[in-house]
Design an enzyme around this catalytic site. Structure first.
Site, PDB file in Angstrom:
ATOM      1  N   ALA A 164       0.546   6.838  12.783  1.00 15.29           N
ATOM      2  CA  ALA A 164      -0.362   6.119  12.625  1.00 15.29           C
ATOM      3  C   ALA A 164       0.681   4.892  12.638  1.00 15.29           C
ATOM      4  O   ALA A 164      -0.623   3.675  12.686  1.00 15.29           O
ATOM      5  CB  ALA A 164       0.225   6.624  10.763  1.00 15.29           C
ATOM      6  N   GLY A 165       1.602   5.039  13.302  1.00 10.56           N
ATOM      7  CA  GLY A 165       2.227   4.087  13.495  1.00 10.56           C
ATOM      8  C   GLY A 165       1.862   2.970  15.158  1.00 10.56           C
ATOM      9  O   GLY A 165       1.603   1.794  14.997  1.00 10.56           O
ATOM     10  N   GLU A 198       8.970  16.570  15.168  1.00  5.79           N
ATOM     11  CA  GLU A 198       9.228  16.116  13.938  1.00  5.79           C
ATOM     12  C   GLU A 198       8.820  16.944  13.247  1.00  5.79           C
ATOM     13  O   GLU A 198       7.855  16.741  12.960  1.00  5.79           O
ATOM     14  CB  GLU A 198       9.557  14.932  13.576  1.00  5.79           C
ATOM     15  CG  GLU A 198       9.935  14.791  11.489  1.00  5.79           C
ATOM     16  CD  GLU A 198       9.756  13.188  12.324  1.00  5.79           C
ATOM     17  OE1 GLU A 198       8.033  12.462  11.927  1.00  5.79           O
ATOM     18  OE2 GLU A 198      10.010  12.949  11.440  1.00  5.79           O
ATOM     19  N   CYS A 231      13.085  10.636   8.026  1.00  4.93           N
ATOM     20  CA  CYS A 231      13.114  10.474   9.167  1.00  4.93           C
ATOM     21  C   CYS A 231      14.767  10.540   9.869  1.00  4.93           C
ATOM     22  O   CYS A 231      14.118  11.024  11.406  1.00  4.93           O
ATOM     23  CB  CYS A 231      12.964   9.152   8.857  1.00  4.93           C
ATOM     24  SG  CYS A 231      13.739   8.144   8.174  1.00  4.93           S
ATOM     25  N   GLU A 291       8.731   1.939  11.737  1.00  4.05           N
ATOM     26  CA  GLU A 291       9.642   2.375  11.685  1.00  4.05           C
ATOM     27  C   GLU A 291       9.247   3.672  10.942  1.00  4.05           C
ATOM     28  O   GLU A 291       8.764   4.047  10.107  1.00  4.05           O
ATOM     29  CB  GLU A 291      10.515   2.453   9.819  1.00  4.05           C
ATOM     30  CG  GLU A 291      11.741   0.396   9.720  1.00  4.05           C
ATOM     31  CD  GLU A 291      12.316   0.962  10.462  1.00  4.05           C
ATOM     32  OE1 GLU A 291      13.234   1.920  10.358  1.00  4.05           O
ATOM     33  OE2 GLU A 291      12.923  -0.370  10.977  1.00  4.05           O
ATOM     34  N   LYS A 293       0.734  -1.817  -0.111  1.00  2.00           N
ATOM     35  CA  LYS A 293       0.195  -0.318  -0.129  1.00  2.00           C
ATOM     36  C   LYS A 293       1.219   1.487   0.178  1.00  2.00           C
ATOM     37  O   LYS A 293       1.349   1.853   1.012  1.00  2.00           O
ATOM     38  CB  LYS A 293      -1.425  -0.085   1.164  1.00  2.00           C
ATOM     39  CG  LYS A 293      -1.934   0.849   1.353  1.00  2.00           C
ATOM     40  CD  LYS A 293      -2.517   2.158   0.975  1.00  2.00           C
ATOM     41  CE  LYS A 293      -1.516   2.964   1.772  1.00  2.00           C
ATOM     42  NZ  LYS A 293      -1.491   4.771   1.768  1.00  2.00           N
ATOM     43  N   GLY A 337       6.081   5.273   8.521  1.00  2.00           N
ATOM     44  CA  GLY A 337       5.714   6.705   8.568  1.00  2.00           C
ATOM     45  C   GLY A 337       5.878   6.915   9.199  1.00  2.00           C
ATOM     46  O   GLY A 337       6.399   7.046  10.057  1.00  2.00           O
ATOM     47  N   SER A 338       4.932   7.790  10.037  1.00  2.00           N
ATOM     48  CA  SER A 338       4.865   9.281  10.850  1.00  2.00           C
ATOM     49  C   SER A 338       4.235   8.225  12.417  1.00  2.00           C
ATOM     50  O   SER A 338       3.638   6.888  12.265  1.00  2.00           O
ATOM     51  CB  SER A 338       3.865   9.638  10.580  1.00  2.00           C
ATOM     52  OG  SER A 338       2.290   9.254  10.568  1.00  2.00           O
ATOM     53  N   THR A 339       4.586   8.419  13.427  1.00  2.00           N
ATOM     54  CA  THR A 339       4.879   8.321  15.223  1.00  2.00           C
ATOM     55  C   THR A 339       3.192   8.024  15.159  1.00  2.00           C
ATOM     56  O   THR A 339       2.223   6.502  15.611  1.00  2.00           O
ATOM     57  CB  THR A 339       5.566   8.452  16.215  1.00  2.00           C
ATOM     58  OG1 THR A 339       7.230   8.495  15.395  1.00  2.00           O
ATOM     59  CG2 THR A 339       5.736   8.039  17.010  1.00  2.00           C
TER      60      THR A 339
HETATM   61  P1  NAD Z   1       2.339   8.636   7.482  1.00  2.00           P
HETATM   62  O1  NAD Z   1       2.673   7.985   8.515  1.00  2.00           O
HETATM   63  O2  NAD Z   1       0.928  10.057   7.821  1.00  2.00           O
HETATM   64  O3  NAD Z   1       1.440   7.871   6.204  1.00  2.00           O
HETATM   65  C1  NAD Z   1       2.528   7.141   5.958  1.00  2.00           C
HETATM   66  C2  NAD Z   1       1.612   5.464   5.094  1.00  2.00           C
HETATM   67  O4  NAD Z   1       0.797   4.890   6.241  1.00  2.00           O
HETATM   68  C3  NAD Z   1       1.404   6.192   3.705  1.00  2.00           C
HETATM   69  O5  NAD Z   1       0.762   5.086   2.969  1.00  2.00           O
HETATM   70  C4  NAD Z   1      -0.671   6.198   4.717  1.00  2.00           C
HETATM   71  O6  NAD Z   1      -1.549   5.804   3.641  1.00  2.00           O
HETATM   72  C5  NAD Z   1      -0.206   5.066   5.690  1.00  2.00           C
HETATM   73  N1  NAD Z   1      -2.016   5.415   6.746  1.00  2.00           N
HETATM   74  C6  NAD Z   1      -2.086   6.552   7.615  1.00  2.00           C
HETATM   75  N2  NAD Z   1      -2.401   6.518   8.700  1.00  2.00           N
HETATM   76  C7  NAD Z   1      -2.483   5.039   8.726  1.00  2.00           C
HETATM   77  C8  NAD Z   1      -3.702   3.673   9.422  1.00  2.00           C
HETATM   78  N3  NAD Z   1      -4.343   4.257  10.267  1.00  2.00           N
HETATM   79  N4  NAD Z   1      -4.008   2.765   9.014  1.00  2.00           N
HETATM   80  C9  NAD Z   1      -2.920   2.278   8.378  1.00  2.00           C
HETATM   81  N5  NAD Z   1      -2.026   2.885   7.167  1.00  2.00           N
HETATM   82  C10 NAD Z   1      -1.888   4.114   7.622  1.00  2.00           C
HETATM   83  O7  NAD Z   1       3.488   9.940   6.884  1.00  2.00           O
HETATM   84  P2  NAD Z   1       3.736   9.851   5.481  1.00  2.00           P
HETATM   85  O8  NAD Z   1       3.844  11.662   6.291  1.00  2.00           O
HETATM   86  O9  NAD Z   1       3.760   9.420   4.809  1.00  2.00           O
HETATM   87  O10 NAD Z   1       5.597   9.970   6.127  1.00  2.00           O
HETATM   88  C11 NAD Z   1       6.187  10.625   6.327  1.00  2.00           C
HETATM   89  C12 NAD Z   1       7.187  10.258   8.011  1.00  2.00           C
HETATM   90  O11 NAD Z   1       7.331   8.885   7.473  1.00  2.00           O
HETATM   91  C13 NAD Z   1       7.577  10.872   8.418  1.00  2.00           C
HETATM   92  O12 NAD Z   1       7.140  10.636   9.892  1.00  2.00           O
HETATM   93  C14 NAD Z   1       8.464   9.968   8.974  1.00  2.00           C
HETATM   94  O13 NAD Z   1      10.055  10.284   9.687  1.00  2.00           O
HETATM   95  C15 NAD Z   1       8.453   8.822   8.543  1.00  2.00           C
HETATM   96  N6  NAD Z   1       9.452   7.993   7.568  1.00  2.00           N
HETATM   97  C16 NAD Z   1       9.916   6.840   8.766  1.00  2.00           C
HETATM   98  C17 NAD Z   1      11.120   6.570   8.201  1.00  2.00           C
HETATM   99  C18 NAD Z   1      11.837   5.171   9.010  1.00  2.00           C
HETATM  100  O14 NAD Z   1      12.510   4.707   8.794  1.00  2.00           O
HETATM  101  N7  NAD Z   1      12.394   5.656   9.916  1.00  2.00           N
HETATM  102  C19 NAD Z   1      10.957   6.602   6.852  1.00  2.00           C
HETATM  103  C20 NAD Z   1      10.516   7.419   5.671  1.00  2.00           C
HETATM  104  C21 NAD Z   1       9.931   8.998   6.545  1.00  2.00           C
END
Ligand code: NAD
Length: 502
Positions: free
Chosen positions: A248-249, A399, A300, A266, A192, A244-246
């Site tokens: 959403a994580g 962040e 990140c 991550e 996804k 992705g973001s903390t």
């Molecule tokens: P985001 O969390 O908004 O979205 C990331 C992904 O998750 C997208 O595909 C989104 O559609 C999906 N998503 C969002 N909410 C969800 C949910 N509740 N259930 C399932 N899927 C969901 O993040 P973003 O704005 O796309 O990316 C930026 C963030 O990613 C920053 O916080 C950055 O630090 C982090 N990031 C971390 C790493 C790492 O390896 N640690 C690498 C790159 C980016």
């Protein structure tokens, strides 16, 4: 499963964007159940790049069923690891062969200049594929141990169907990282991709098929958070790997815990660069600054808190400002551009909100970035460097994901270590010193998953991941492969002789 119909080849042939009316499920292009569309616009110019179906829960179900069928058939999960490794090496070679096409597509979707994508995404992307290939070749897939009751045979088996959810900031690297680990382990995958970069996901799925991944092993369901939630909640998925973001994580981790799905996260970071009083600032000033600003701060691992000894504060800040001024912001087709736009107007306003908050909290913008002239079609921002920052300010704790650096002065090294660790995050960090031994001693006191001395990069063959709110689990190298494996112990009957070539 949605009905298969004639692929939209005309648009599919347009590798720099184009409209996809179908979903890549089970190794073929199929009509979606959903009628919604994900539209992609260039953050650099505002031009329309293309579109993809916005997959709904029915589409996700079709993709998971295809992945499940391929996994259970053994078409990939039973292939010897060394052969799987060869396919990953072929995928890396194909990415290099198609580099120009892929980089233009990634650049169209997320706006970064091509040269930056080559070094920050393609190089580590092909690097992780080759590192996972090597890890798969070297890994101890079968082991025999002397147990309490006789010999025990320990095998490592693929975890099953993997749901991979990725961010938009470095899509080529992130998708290679997810595909590489899961495929090396023998898993099937439903990707996804981020809604900002769906076309890169589709492109790479086809490229991996061409490299030799059998039909059904990779499917792609573009869409936003709802599509991601459908994947996380699907009972046919064995493991979620999320970048992705903390925020959403945490939601994804909680949902996985509910169904006992395996889960790797991550997440975000707020990393500190500790500059020591013996630093050669003429040699290192540029890199210290670059590591906070590369990818326009949308990384990140960006080192956005710069901890500076008070005794050398002004000289270091002067070097940082001079370095930042050389980092040209521009359009992807401008060969002098080093930094592209930020991803969206919403994100630009969010970053500007942090800049205002920094000023309101009493920090000084010694480099006062803003919207550059002549780039009105995109979401550009030039770098900002704050001094007079204290670690309790929002600009030091949160962040920002934009080109904003916070310089924090310290008096002694223990104070610098305490400031570096005073963060909810724990992803990366650096120390800058003429004395590497001193740097190593400091590295042992910093609570982050990765660290660098006078340098920082993600090493594809070594574990990458976060302490604290930066995530759970590790990617890259044998540790990253292991995250996609289950261990099984088989007790052998007394007297059974293990053959030499087992
Ligand atoms: P985001 O969390 O908004 O979205 C990331 C992904 O998750 C997208 O595909 C989104 O559609 C999906 N998503 C969002 N909410 C969800 C949910 N509740 N259930 C399932 N899927 C969901 O993040 P973003 O704005 O796309 O990316 C930026 C963030 O990613 C920053 O916080 C950055 O630090 C982090 N990031 C971390 C790493 C790492 O390896 N640690 C690498 C790159 C980016």
């Amino acid at each position: 499963m949605p009905e298969t119909s004639t692929p939209d080849t005309a648009e599919a042939a347009d590798t720099v964007g184009g409209d996809r009316h179908q979903l890549y499920i089970g190794g073929t292009w199929v009509d979606p159940h959903s009628t919604a569309i994900v539209e992609v616009f260039s953050p650099a110019t505002g031009a329309r790049v293309g579109s993809a179906p916005d997959a709904d829960a029915t589409d996700v179900d079709a993709a998971v069923r295809a992945a499940r069928a391929s996994f259970d058939s053994g078409v990939w999960s039973s292939v010897p690891p060394a052969e799987r490794a060869d396919v990953l090496d072929r995928a890396a070679a194909l990415i290099e062969e198609r580099s120009a096409e892929i980089i233009s597509l990634v650049s169209a979707e997320m706006g970064a200049p091509p040269a930056a994508i080559a070094t920050l995404q393609q190089l580590p992307g092909t690097g992780v594929l080759r590192a996972y290939a090597q890890a798969a070749r070297d890994y101890a897939w079968v082991e025999y141990r002397d147990g309490l009751f006789g010999t025990t045979r320990i095998t490592r088996e693929p975890v099953g169907v993997v749901g991979a959810i990725t961010a938009w900031n470095v899509p080529l690297f992130l998708i290679c990282n997810k595909f590489g680990a899961a495929l090396a382990a023998g898993c099937s995958i439903v990707l996804k991709p981020a809604p900002e970069t769906p076309l890169t996901g589709n492109y790479l799925a086809e490229l991996f098929a061409e490299a030799g991944v059998p039909d059904g092993v990779i499917s792609v369901v573009p869409g936003g958070a709802d599509t991601g939630k459908a994947l996380v909640e699907h009972p046919g998925v064995d493991k979620i790997t999320f970048t992705g973001s903390t925020a959403a994580g945490k939601a994804i981790g909680a949902a996985c815990a509910h169904s006992l799905k395996r889960c790797s996260l991550e997440l975000g970071g707020k990393s500190a660069a500790i500059v020591l009083d013996d630093v050669d600032i003429a040699a290192n000033g540029y890199m210290i600054t670059f590591l906070g600003l590369f990818n326009t701060g949308q990384a990140c691992v960006a080192q956005t808190r710069i901890l500076v000894p008070r005794s050398r504060h002004d000289e270091i800040v002067e070097a940082m400002v001079a370095a930042a001024r050389t980092m040209t912001v521009g359009l992807p087709d401008d060969p002098s551009a080093q930094l592209g736009p930020v991803i969206s107007e919403r994100q630009r306003q969010r970053i500007e909100g942090y800049i205002e908050a920094g000023k309101a909290a009493g920090a000084t913008a010694v480099l006062d970035g803003g919207r550059p002239d002549g780039l009105d079609g995109g979401y550009f921002l030039t770098p900002t460097i704050f001094t007079g920052v204290t670690n309790d300010m929002a600009i030091a704790q949160e962040e920002i994901f934009g080109p904003v650096l916070s310089v924090i002065a310290y008096d002694d090294v223990d104070e610098a270590i305490a400031i570096a660790n005073d963060s909810d995050y724990g992803l990366a960090g650096t120390v800058w010193t003429a004395d590497v031994e001193r740097g190593i001693a400091i590295s042992e006191k910093i609570r982050t998953g990765t660290f660098g001395i006078n340098f920082y990069a993600i090493d594809p063959g070594s574990p990458f991941g976060g302490f604290k709110n930066s995530g759970i689990g590790r990617e890259c190298g044998p540790e990253g492969l292991e995250a996609f494996l289950e261990h099984k112990s088989t007790m052998l009957p007394a007297g059974y002789q293990v053959s030499q070539d087992s």
